[in-house]
Design a protein around this motif. Structure first.
Motif, PDB file in Angstrom:
ATOM      1  N   LEU A 191       4.154  10.790  -9.298  1.00 25.03           N
ATOM      2  CA  LEU A 191       4.395   9.326  -9.377  1.00 25.03           C
ATOM      3  C   LEU A 191       5.854   9.056  -9.869  1.00 25.03           C
ATOM      4  CD1 LEU A 191       1.248   9.645 -10.072  1.00 25.03           C
ATOM      5  CD2 LEU A 191       1.412   7.197 -11.036  1.00 25.03           C
ATOM      6  N   GLU A 192       6.579   8.570  -8.705  1.00 26.47           N
ATOM      7  CA  GLU A 192       8.015   8.147  -8.988  1.00 26.47           C
ATOM      8  C   GLU A 192       8.166   6.624  -9.010  1.00 26.47           C
ATOM      9  OE1 GLU A 192      10.858  11.566  -7.560  1.00 26.47           O
ATOM     10  OE2 GLU A 192       9.546  10.970  -5.777  1.00 26.47           O
ATOM     11  N   LYS A 193       8.448   5.941 -10.016  1.00 19.82           N
ATOM     12  CA  LYS A 193       8.475   4.665 -10.065  1.00 19.82           C
ATOM     13  C   LYS A 193       9.195   4.091  -8.912  1.00 19.82           C
ATOM     14  CE  LYS A 193      11.079   2.942 -13.351  1.00 19.82           C
ATOM     15  NZ  LYS A 193      11.865   2.612 -14.518  1.00 19.82           N
ATOM     16  N   ASN A 229       0.840  -1.215  -0.041  1.00 18.26           N
ATOM     17  CA  ASN A 229      -0.115   0.029  -0.277  1.00 18.26           C
ATOM     18  C   ASN A 229       0.749   1.160  -0.097  1.00 18.26           C
ATOM     19  OD1 ASN A 229      -2.875  -1.271   0.455  1.00 18.26           O
ATOM     20  ND2 ASN A 229      -1.723  -2.010   1.968  1.00 18.26           N
ATOM     21  N   ARG A 230       0.554   2.212  -0.948  1.00 22.61           N
ATOM     22  CA  ARG A 230       1.765   3.249  -1.073  1.00 22.61           C
ATOM     23  C   ARG A 230       0.896   4.501  -1.438  1.00 22.61           C
ATOM     24  NH1 ARG A 230       6.635   0.841  -2.565  1.00 22.61           N
ATOM     25  NH2 ARG A 230       6.966  -0.633  -0.612  1.00 22.61           N
ATOM     26  N   TRP A 231       1.114   5.557  -0.543  1.00 17.14           N
ATOM     27  CA  TRP A 231       0.552   7.128  -0.938  1.00 17.14           C
ATOM     28  C   TRP A 231       1.441   7.348  -2.105  1.00 17.14           C
ATOM     29  CZ3 TRP A 231      -3.633   7.956   1.526  1.00 17.14           C
ATOM     30  CH2 TRP A 231      -4.016   7.605   2.895  1.00 17.14           C
ATOM     31  N   LEU A 285       7.635   4.680  -5.445  1.00 16.48           N
ATOM     32  CA  LEU A 285       6.087   3.751  -5.424  1.00 16.48           C
ATOM     33  C   LEU A 285       6.305   2.331  -5.416  1.00 16.48           C
ATOM     34  CD1 LEU A 285       4.031   5.872  -7.772  1.00 16.48           C
ATOM     35  CD2 LEU A 285       3.787   6.007  -5.312  1.00 16.48           C
ATOM     36  N   PHE A 286       7.290   1.792  -6.117  1.00 15.23           N
ATOM     37  CA  PHE A 286       7.475   0.261  -6.203  1.00 15.23           C
ATOM     38  C   PHE A 286       8.599  -0.323  -5.467  1.00 15.23           C
ATOM     39  CE2 PHE A 286       5.052   1.893 -10.133  1.00 15.23           C
ATOM     40  CZ  PHE A 286       3.933   0.946  -9.779  1.00 15.23           C
ATOM     41  N   GLU A 287       9.337   0.483  -4.520  1.00 15.30           N
ATOM     42  CA  GLU A 287      10.231   0.026  -3.961  1.00 15.30           C
ATOM     43  C   GLU A 287       9.953  -1.215  -3.066  1.00 15.30           C
ATOM     44  OE1 GLU A 287      13.372   2.002  -0.597  1.00 15.30           O
ATOM     45  OE2 GLU A 287      11.559   2.967  -1.139  1.00 15.30           O
TER      46      GLU A 287
END
Length: 277
Positions: free
Chosen positions: A180-182, A167-169, A185-187
């Motif tokens: 939206l920083e890839k 879950n990411r803000w 967000l998907f770290e």
């Protein structure tokens, strides 16, 4: 001796056959290759920028190998290794013409930019289809009347990677925008294992959560995409048009057709920054 009508029919048939052969045998320009595909004419694997004939014989490293090609009259076509014939020795061999199929054009997003105005618009954009991340970050304008953003009202992502749920803000940015920083967000997630990403609008005070869309993230290799687009531009300039606006539209359509939807304005800025246009 042939009479006039017979001669006329004979000549017409010959001309038709010659035209058909010329059209059929036209060379195809390679734009994209996935997997190993050997051109048995020269025993070299296909690569972006190659020219191949429709009567060339190909050896696919596996039946999952594919390539995208384009011809003067055919448009973009798919070389599909899954349609190749398996030989007794286990090789997947076929003529180009036997595994050549048209690509259905993705007109859904055409030249729309991202602007979240209504729930319907969001559903159209993040509708469960692929969304292509080309750059490392993306700024989205959000309609303030529908989705005001502040410390108490934010958007969030939820997705699964492997067995883990994330879950990411999505950080607010400037005047009712999202950043939206890839990487952030998907770290921690395995990008290859992410399937559907759900997007939510959250009002923290009331704990109201609205599901506003979903997408399947596609993370492209920028250098590979750049090479493909430069090759496509070269083909278009030589065979179809030299008008910048038309080339831009064709390059964007290529991404839609081959990879999936992405933001039009961001894409145009990226191809200019990369010197593609």
């Amino acid at each position: 001796m042939m009479n006039f009508m017979t001669k006329r029919f004979f000549l017409s048939t010959v001309i038709t056959l010659l035209i058909s052969h010329f059209t059929f045998a036209q060379d195809l320009y390679v734009l994209h290759v996935s997997g190993d595909i050997l051109n048995t004419t020269n025993n070299v694997n296909l690569k972006v920028g190659d020219m191949i004939s429709q009567d060339a014989s190909l050896s696919f490293g596996s039946n999952n190998a594919k390539a995208i090609v384009i011809g003067k009259s055919t448009g973009k076509m798919l070389l599909d290794g899954s349609k190749s014939k398996k030989t007794p020795t286990g090789e997947f061999m076929s003529l180009v013409s036997e595994v050549l199929f048209p690509i259905q054009s993705n007109k859904q997003m055409s030249t729309r930019s991202v602007l979240f105005e209504t729930v319907a618009d969001i559903s159209d954009y993040f509708n469960g289809d692929a969304y292509v991340f080309i750059t490392d970050s993306l700024i989205l304008d959000i309609n303030q009347e529908k989705y005001p953003l502040n410390e108490e009202k934010q958007m969030a992502l939820r997705f699964t990677s492997g067995e883990e749920i994330f879950n990411r803000w999505i950080p607010n940015f400037g005047d009712n925008k999202l950043l939206l920083e890839k990487d952030s967000l998907f770290e921690g997630a395995s990008l290859d294992e992410i399937e559907t990403v759900d997007v939510y609008y959250v009002v923290k005070a009331t704990r109201k959560i609205d599901h506003i869309g979903s997408f399947d993230p596609i993370f492209v290799n920028q250098e590979q995409l750049k090479e493909e687009l430069i090759s496509l531009k070269s083909f278009l300039t030589t065979n179809q048009t030299s008008k910048v606006e038309e080339i831009q539209a064709e390059l964007y359509q290529y991404v839609l057709d081959i990879y999936g939807q992405t933001d039009f304005e961001m894409f145009n800025e990226w191809i200019k920054n990369e010197g593609i246009i």
